[in-house]
Design an enzyme around this catalytic site. Structure first.
Site, PDB file in Angstrom:
ATOM      1  N   PRO A 172      34.379   0.673   2.262  1.00  0.00           N
ATOM      2  CA  PRO A 172      34.707   0.151   3.563  1.00  0.00           C
ATOM      3  C   PRO A 172      34.019   1.086   4.603  1.00  0.00           C
ATOM      4  O   PRO A 172      34.295   0.559   5.949  1.00  0.00           O
ATOM      5  CB  PRO A 172      36.000  -0.075   3.818  1.00  0.00           C
ATOM      6  CG  PRO A 172      36.845   1.116   2.799  1.00  0.00           C
ATOM      7  CD  PRO A 172      35.798   1.031   1.660  1.00  0.00           C
ATOM      8  N   TYR A 225      34.627   7.517  14.556  1.00  0.00           N
ATOM      9  CA  TYR A 225      34.795   8.367  13.368  1.00  0.00           C
ATOM     10  C   TYR A 225      34.782   9.955  13.657  1.00  0.00           C
ATOM     11  O   TYR A 225      34.259  10.632  14.371  1.00  0.00           O
ATOM     12  CB  TYR A 225      33.161   8.187  12.821  1.00  0.00           C
ATOM     13  CG  TYR A 225      32.750   6.980  12.355  1.00  0.00           C
ATOM     14  CD1 TYR A 225      33.336   6.138  11.310  1.00  0.00           C
ATOM     15  CD2 TYR A 225      31.882   6.037  13.080  1.00  0.00           C
ATOM     16  CE1 TYR A 225      33.001   4.834  11.000  1.00  0.00           C
ATOM     17  CE2 TYR A 225      31.575   4.783  12.731  1.00  0.00           C
ATOM     18  CZ  TYR A 225      32.014   4.222  11.622  1.00  0.00           C
ATOM     19  OH  TYR A 225      31.649   3.001  11.186  1.00  0.00           O
ATOM     20  N   HIS A 266      30.208  -6.065  19.840  1.00  0.00           N
ATOM     21  CA  HIS A 266      30.488  -4.511  19.821  1.00  0.00           C
ATOM     22  C   HIS A 266      29.144  -3.846  19.471  1.00  0.00           C
ATOM     23  O   HIS A 266      28.548  -4.126  18.575  1.00  0.00           O
ATOM     24  CB  HIS A 266      31.534  -4.363  18.730  1.00  0.00           C
ATOM     25  CG  HIS A 266      31.861  -2.889  18.645  1.00  0.00           C
ATOM     26  ND1 HIS A 266      32.855  -2.334  19.737  1.00  0.00           N
ATOM     27  CD2 HIS A 266      31.460  -1.935  17.839  1.00  0.00           C
ATOM     28  CE1 HIS A 266      32.800  -1.158  19.279  1.00  0.00           C
ATOM     29  NE2 HIS A 266      32.170  -1.007  18.231  1.00  0.00           N
ATOM     30  N   TYR A 293      23.158   0.142   9.792  1.00  0.00           N
ATOM     31  CA  TYR A 293      24.353   0.078  10.044  1.00  0.00           C
ATOM     32  C   TYR A 293      24.801  -1.357  10.379  1.00  0.00           C
ATOM     33  O   TYR A 293      25.805  -1.860   9.956  1.00  0.00           O
ATOM     34  CB  TYR A 293      24.760   1.014  11.213  1.00  0.00           C
ATOM     35  CG  TYR A 293      26.384   1.205  11.857  1.00  0.00           C
ATOM     36  CD1 TYR A 293      27.253   1.752  10.834  1.00  0.00           C
ATOM     37  CD2 TYR A 293      26.695   0.732  13.087  1.00  0.00           C
ATOM     38  CE1 TYR A 293      28.613   1.765  11.291  1.00  0.00           C
ATOM     39  CE2 TYR A 293      28.106   0.801  13.360  1.00  0.00           C
ATOM     40  CZ  TYR A 293      28.937   1.211  12.707  1.00  0.00           C
ATOM     41  OH  TYR A 293      30.295   1.316  12.789  1.00  0.00           O
ATOM     42  N   LYS A 341      30.221  -3.392   5.054  1.00  0.00           N
ATOM     43  CA  LYS A 341      29.256  -4.638   4.576  1.00  0.00           C
ATOM     44  C   LYS A 341      29.860  -5.620   3.779  1.00  0.00           C
ATOM     45  O   LYS A 341      29.013  -6.524   3.227  1.00  0.00           O
ATOM     46  CB  LYS A 341      28.289  -3.669   3.467  1.00  0.00           C
ATOM     47  CG  LYS A 341      27.625  -2.451   4.395  1.00  0.00           C
ATOM     48  CD  LYS A 341      26.557  -3.014   5.486  1.00  0.00           C
ATOM     49  CE  LYS A 341      25.979  -2.091   6.086  1.00  0.00           C
ATOM     50  NZ  LYS A 341      24.958  -2.404   6.957  1.00  0.00           N
TER      51      LYS A 341
END
Length: 387
Positions: free
Chosen positions: A289, A197, A68, A384, A293
């Protein structure tokens, strides 16, 4: 060697140790079926995949995981996408549900000769400053028990025996970000080929694919909201509103099979070593979350601790154990900083006062910079995916 907890941290650590001939027992308070089915995170960083590959633990994710590399932001100013595999360090995620990874790690640990005691709850760690610490447990039949080992790895989370047994003087850094999510697992195919998002005046909404027919969603809600306080119809309608389905297409709906309230908190303990007791994974630090991580830090910390233990137990070299806490805290704080930045990017004050308008304008400016600045995009991509 005693390991408390059969999550990613404990199982990666156990696999590496038994593969090198270190006698190792994992004590897990839940039953095996629960361990193999509890749904958690699913985004594995590139470094996590490399660690698993290096130790022969990546067969399942290579067979069933999906790479992804895209996230999509939806805001009042429109939407934009970032293909982060072409930015920063050029790395991507592998999507592989944590329960599937845990099932793989557990099977491999047992194949290698590791011992695991399910339904065995560690209650206290004593004598961490000695050469033979003790772990008191409640056995599966309810009777008390006692285990001894040269070292104990606390991989049993923020509420486990390892944390409860820490000496006075341990420093705890804690922050409540004042944000609450309703976490949802839906038996529905992903509605977009990206992590979504959505920033909306009603609050944040998130979309994260898990498999071809299961999707994770998040909805920002008021603190104190019960997980079962909203009907499924209302939840789907609110998700579609915040993700602007009218503009960008409807969501694929399905039964909501899991709900959980998540208060976004950050929590780090220092140091991570207390004599013969080591903190790993969520026992070492809790991270929100918002940037995926937690499991990746757990695997990294296990991979740092394992060779240090091997060196100490096989050749008497304790340098790695002495450096464990400082090495891991560097990674933990780097991840905490990015997670904190993401929380600020995705959430804003709900008020109409001057201070709220100011902070929301800053958030909007950050999103504009992320949409338009290549250097900002490179920074985002590196942090990220990286741990």
């Amino acid at each position: 060697m005693l390991i408390l907890g059969a999550g990613p941290a404990g199982l990666v650590l156990g696999n590496i140790l038994v593969d090198r001939g270190i006698d190792c027992v994992i004590l897990e308070r839940a039953e095996r079926a629960h361990v193999q089915t509890r749904a958690r995170a699913g985004f594995l960083a590139a470094n996590t995949v490399r660690i698993l590959e290096r130790h022969g633990l990546a067969d399942g994710l290579h067979r069933h995981g999906k790479t992804h590399n895209t996230c999509e932001f939806r805001t009042e100013d429109g939407r934009f996408r970032l293909d982060y595999s072409g930015l920063g360090q050029g790395e991507r995620h592998t999507v592989y549900p944590q329960q599937d990874l845990v099932t793989d790690l557990l099977a491999r640990f047992l194949e290698r000769g590791g011992q695991i005691r399910f339904d065995t709850e560690a209650t206290t760690v004593r004598g961490a400053d000695s050469e033979r610490p003790e772990v008191s447990v409640r056995e599966a039949d309810g009777r008390p028990g006692l285990w001894r080992a040269r070292y104990v790895a606390g991989c049993d989370g923020r509420h486990g025996a390892a944390r409860r047994s820490l000496p006075a003087g341990t420093v705890r850094h804690h922050r409540d970000h004042g944000v609450t999510w309703l976490g949802l697992l839906a038996e529905a195919p992903p509605s977009l080929d990206a992590v979504g998002y959505a920033v909306h005046e009603h609050g944040f909404a998130g979309h994260m694919a898990r498999t071809s027919d299961v999707t994770r969603y998040y909805l920002q809600c008021e603190r104190g909201t019960p997980a079962d306080g909203w009907s499924e119809e209302w939840i789907w309608d609110e998700l579609e509103l915040r993700m602007r389905a009218r503009e960008y297409g409807p969501l694929s709906r399905g039964p909501i099979v899991q709900r959980a309230i998540v208060d976004l908190e950050s929590d780090v303990l220092e140091p991570l070593r207390h004599g013969a007791l080591f903190l790993v994974g969520d026992a070492a630090g809790l991270i929100s979350p918002s940037a995926a991580k937690g499991a990746n830090l757990a695997v990294l910390e296990a991979a740092v601790l394992a060779p240090a233990l091997i060196d100490d137990l096989t050749i008497g070299n304790s340098e790695g154990l002495d450096a464990y806490s400082a090495r891991c805290l560097t990674h933990i704080w780097r991840a905490q900083e990015f997670s904190h930045w993401m929380i600020g990017l995705l959430h804003g004050p709900s008020g109409a006062d001057g201070e709220s308008r100011f902070h929301n304008s800053l958030r909007r400016s950050r999103l504009t910079s992320l949409r338009t600045s290549r250097s900002h995009q490179d920074w985002f991509a590196e942090h990220y995916v990286g741990v």
